[in-house]
Each structure stands twice: as structure tokens, then as C-alpha cells.
Design an enzyme around this catalytic site. Structure first.
Site, short mmCIF file in Angstrom:
data_model
loop_
_atom_site.label_atom_id
_atom_site.label_comp_id
_atom_site.label_asym_id
_atom_site.label_seq_id
_atom_site.Cartn_x
_atom_site.Cartn_y
_atom_site.Cartn_z
N HIS A 130 -71.12 -0.07 41.89
CA HIS A 130 -71.58 -1.45 41.65
C HIS A 130 -71.88 -2.06 43.02
CE1 HIS A 130 -70.66 -1.55 37.41
NE2 HIS A 130 -69.45 -1.09 37.64
N GLU A 179 -71.68 3.97 36.94
CA GLU A 179 -71.94 2.58 36.53
C GLU A 179 -72.87 1.87 37.52
OE1 GLU A 179 -68.26 0.45 35.81
OE2 GLU A 179 -67.31 2.22 34.96
N ASN A 220 -62.10 8.02 37.61
CA ASN A 220 -63.24 7.13 37.83
C ASN A 220 -62.78 5.85 38.54
OD1 ASN A 220 -66.10 6.39 37.20
ND2 ASN A 220 -65.16 4.81 35.92
N ASP A 272 -75.30 -0.31 39.44
CA ASP A 272 -76.16 -1.49 39.41
C ASP A 272 -76.15 -2.13 40.78
OD1 ASP A 272 -73.70 -2.88 39.31
OD2 ASP A 272 -73.92 -3.40 37.20
N GLU A 287 -59.85 3.22 37.66
CA GLU A 287 -59.38 2.21 38.61
C GLU A 287 -57.86 2.22 38.82
OE1 GLU A 287 -61.10 -1.43 37.10
OE2 GLU A 287 -63.13 -0.64 37.23
O1 G3I Z 1 -66.13 -8.72 22.28
C1 G3I Z 1 -65.88 -10.07 22.65
C2 G3I Z 1 -66.46 -10.97 21.61
O2 G3I Z 1 -65.79 -10.78 20.39
C3 G3I Z 1 -66.30 -12.40 22.08
O3 G3I Z 1 -66.90 -13.26 21.17
C4 G3I Z 1 -66.96 -12.57 23.45
C5 G3I Z 1 -66.84 -13.98 23.99
O4 G3I Z 1 -65.74 -14.12 24.84
O5 G3I Z 1 -66.37 -11.68 24.37
C6 G3I Z 1 -66.53 -10.32 23.99
O6 G3I Z 1 -65.88 -9.51 24.94
C7 G3I Z 1 -66.49 -9.37 26.21
C8 G3I Z 1 -66.87 -7.91 26.39
O7 G3I Z 1 -67.32 -7.68 27.71
C9 G3I Z 1 -67.97 -7.48 25.44
O8 G3I Z 1 -69.10 -8.25 25.63
C10 G3I Z 1 -65.47 -9.78 27.27
O9 G3I Z 1 -65.27 -11.17 27.18
C11 G3I Z 1 -65.96 -9.41 28.64
O10 G3I Z 1 -64.92 -9.64 29.58
C12 G3I Z 1 -66.32 -7.94 28.67
O11 G3I Z 1 -66.81 -7.63 29.95
C13 G3I Z 1 -66.87 -6.24 30.25
C14 G3I Z 1 -66.01 -5.96 31.49
O12 G3I Z 1 -66.10 -4.60 31.81
C15 G3I Z 1 -64.55 -6.32 31.28
O13 G3I Z 1 -63.75 -5.85 32.33
C16 G3I Z 1 -68.31 -5.88 30.57
O14 G3I Z 1 -69.10 -6.00 29.38
C17 G3I Z 1 -68.38 -4.44 31.07
O15 G3I Z 1 -69.66 -4.20 31.58
C18 G3I Z 1 -67.39 -4.25 32.22
O16 G3I Z 1 -67.42 -2.89 32.60
C19 G3I Z 1 -66.59 -2.53 33.71
C20 G3I Z 1 -66.20 -1.09 33.50
O17 G3I Z 1 -65.56 -0.92 32.26
C21 G3I Z 1 -65.32 -0.59 34.63
N1 G3I Z 1 -65.95 -0.80 35.91
C22 G3I Z 1 -66.38 -2.17 36.16
C23 G3I Z 1 -67.31 -2.64 35.07
C24 G3I Z 1 -67.85 -4.00 35.36
O18 G3I Z 1 -66.82 -4.97 35.32
#
Ligand code: G3I
Length: 315
Positions: free
Chosen positions: A192, A221, A156, A223, A113
Site C-alpha cells: 500500500h 494488496e 502476509n 495500491d 500483520e
Molecule cells: O460490512 C459493513 C456494513 O454492514 C456496514 O453497513 C458498513 C458501514 O459501516 O461497514 C461495512 O464494513 C466495512 C467493511 O470494510 C466492508 O465495506 C468496515 O466498516 C470497514 O472498516 C472495512 O474496511 C476494510 C478494512 O480492511 C478494515 O480493516 C476495507 O474494506 C479493506 O480494504 C481493508 O483491507 C485491509 C486488508 O484486509 C489488510 N491490509 C490492509 C488493507 C487496507 O486497510
């Protein structure tokens, strides 16, 4: 609410992951804030577990991501580093993380990105671009290649599936990097989709122009989200329309010879980033909460069985 990681605790999740896929991507575990939480601490455990699982199940692993404006640790984003120090930090991170998985990961999203919707580099949001300038992109690829010469290295992004200002910015960057002898091997689109909007009809043509440069392409990715009815249960019509987004994306990839990697972002609606980030939407993956498969799953399976990869007449 963010969901718990089902990888360790849910046998059905592990079973489906082990049996339905030939390639897996750690969704968060290789991002900076997870793998490099403190300047002198690396945490490889969770990604190691995924790689071991994949090996046991004869699967390949994609690496995601080394150079991004998001999900960076505080010590990095709020640190007071000179440009030289930041350059050394990035180099050390790439050597350490890519080196740790040398020979194990077949593709790496080196940059993620880096362009905005208008096709301008994210010079403010991305710490590396802001502090070190665009030339650091080539260095990131060189360092990743030095750390694992067998891994294919990708640019990517999202919103670059079809031909538009952003994907064209990538096309120009890719040409320049290749002309400069930078070890760039692939261009990938996240895909996405949101059913409020159609999807571009020129994914194949877009991927083909990168293919023509000699690059691999990938869907990384995929969905397909949509607004859920008040019941929270998708209608049959919604599921069938969703399937078309999935199969059209798969068809585009199959039609381009160098599109060798095709990844869905989560495979069960319980564990999808979509409802967490887009309230009111959901059901974006290929399986319901109880792992029942949706039309998208069956339709893609049928398409894969009939597939003739690279049938595009342009090559
Ligand atoms: O690991 C912490 C945990 O310790 C904590 O208790 C919990 C509660 O806040 O949060 C956990 O972290 C979260 C993490 O996912 C793991 O679950 C974050 O808050 C959350 O923001 C994070 O979201 C991820 C997101 O990227 C962040 O930008 C999504 O799982 C993930 O699917 C998403 O993936 C991105 C790609 O990397 C890039 N392209 C877009 C895609 C979708 O946003």
C-alpha cells in the site's frame, strides 16, 4: 463513508473483474467478522459467490485472512474464553473455513500483520498471540495445511516490501518455521504505497532472500495513494508518478522466480478503502470511477506482455 459492495449490483464491475484478472481476492468476505459472525454461525455465502464467479471465469482465488488482530467479531474479542477454549476456537475456524474451500483457493494468508513496525510480534493487539503465545503461529499453519494440503500458506503484512526491521523479523520467523518443519510456503507484501514517500529500491532483493529459503513470494494488496488536488481530479503528472510505483512493484515481482501472485487492492477508485481511511487522498487504483484505465494500467499491461519471469541473475 464505506462503499457498497459492487460485486452483485454493478454489471461493469463484474465485467472488468471477469476479463482483466486471473486471480481474485475477497477483500473482506473471508475475514472473521464476516465469515464467522457468531460463535456457532458461519456465513460463506458471499465468499462462495466470489469463488463461483472465479471458477466460471477460470480465475484463481486467494484467501485472506485466518489469523489477524483486526476485523474480528465481538463474540471473539470480548468473549471470556480460557486459553484451551481459544485454541479450540482457532483450530475449528481454520478447519472449517479452509476446509470449506479445499482445493478451491490456491493461496491463503494464514497470518496477517503479526509484527509491528519495529519487527516485534503484536503480543497485545493480536488475541491469539496475547492469549496463546507465539507458538500458536506454527499451529495455525499446521491446521491450515491439514485442512487443505494443496493451498500455499503465506505470512502476509504491510511495510515489508523492502529490507527493514519488520521484513527481517519475518525472514527470521520463516527460517525458524521451516527448520521446525512447519508447512509455510510463502511470504507476501501488501504494497500500500503513499506517494508522499518514495518506495524502497530493494523489493527484489528482499523477495529474493525469501525465495532463497524456498518460499514463494507475492504482492497481495497493491495500491498507490496520493493527495488529491482541490478539484478532486488527479493531474497527469500524479498519474504518471503513480504508474511508476505500480510498474516498479510489478518489475520486482517479475524478477523473482517464486513471485507468482500479484494482486491490486481494488481496481476502481469508487471502491477503494483509501479515501475512507485517509481523508484527502484517493485515486489509488488503476481505473477511474468510470472504469477508464489510468497510465498504471497500460504501463503494467505493456510490462506483462514483455515479461520474462525470473530473469533475476541470482537464480
Ligand atoms: O460490512 C459493513 C456494513 O454492514 C456496514 O453497513 C458498513 C458501514 O459501516 O461497514 C461495512 O464494513 C466495512 C467493511 O470494510 C466492508 O465495506 C468496515 O466498516 C470497514 O472498516 C472495512 O474496511 C476494510 C478494512 O480492511 C478494515 O480493516 C476495507 O474494506 C479493506 O480494504 C481493508 O483491507 C485491509 C486488508 O484486509 C489488510 N491490509 C490492509 C488493507 C487496507 O486497510
Amino acid at each position: 463513508m464505506p462503499y457498497e459492495n459492487p460485486f452483485y449490483a454493478e454489471p461493469e464491475y463484474r465485467k472488468v473483474l471477469a476479463t482483466q484478472f486471473s486471480s481474485v481476492t475477497p477483500e473482506n468476505q473471508l475475514k472473521w467478522e464476516f465469515v464467522h459472525p457468531e460463535q456457532d454461525v458461519y456465513n460463506f455465502q458471499e465468499a462462495d459467490d466470489i469463488v463461483a464467479f472465479a471458477k466460471a471465469n477460470k480465475q484463481e482465488v486467494r484467501g485472506h485472512a485466518l489469523f489477524w488482530h483486526s476485523q474480528n467479531p465481538e463474540w471473539l474479542e470480548n468473549g471470556d474464553f480460557t486459553a484451551d477454549e481459544l485454541r479450540a476456537i482457532l483450530k475449528e475456524h481454520i478447519y472449517t473455513v479452509v476446509g470449506h474451500y479445499k482445493g478451491d483457493l490456491y493461496q491463503w494468508d494464514v497470518t496477517n500483520e503479526i509484527f509491528d513496525g519495529q519487527g516485534r510480534l503484536r503480543m497485545q493487539e493480536n488475541i491469539w498471540l496475547r492469549e496463546l503465545g507465539p507458538g500458536i503461529i506454527a499451529d495455525a499453519f499446521r491446521w491450515a495445511h491439514e485442512a487443505d494440503p494443496s493451498a500455499k500458506l503465506f505470512l502476509n503484512d504491510y511495510g515489508v516490501e523492502g529490507i527493514n526491521a519488520k521484513s527481517t523479523a519475518y525472514y527470521e520467523l520463516a527460517k525458524q518455521l521451516l527448520a521446525d518443519g512447519v508447512p509455510l510456503h510463502g511470504f507476501s507484501a501488501q504494497a500500500h504505497w503513499d506517494m508522499r514517500w518514495g518506495m524502497p529500491q530493494d523489493i527484489e532483493a528482499n523477495f529474493q532472500r525469501f525465495d532463497d529459503l524456498g518460499l514463494e513470494t507475492a504482492i497481495t494488496e497493491l495500491d498507490v495513494r496520493f493527495t488529491l488536488p482541490p478539484s478532486g481530479i488527479p493531474t497527469q503528472d500524479q498519474l504518471e508518478r503513480q504508474s511508476k510505483y505500480y510498474t516498479d512493484t510489478l518489475q520486482a515481482c517479475l524478477n523473482v522466480l517464486g513471485c507468482k501472485s500479484f494482486t491490486v487492492w481494488g481496481f476502481n477508485d469508487t471502491y477503494s478503502w483509501v479515501p475512507v481511511f485517509f481523508e484527502g487522498t484517493g485515486a489509488a487504483t488503476i481505473m477511474f470511477e468510470d472504469y477508464t484505465a489510468k497510465p498504471a494500467y497500460y504501463d503494467m499491461l505493456a510490462m506483462l506482455k514483455d515479461a520474462t519471469p525470473g530473469k533475476s541473475p541470482r537464480r
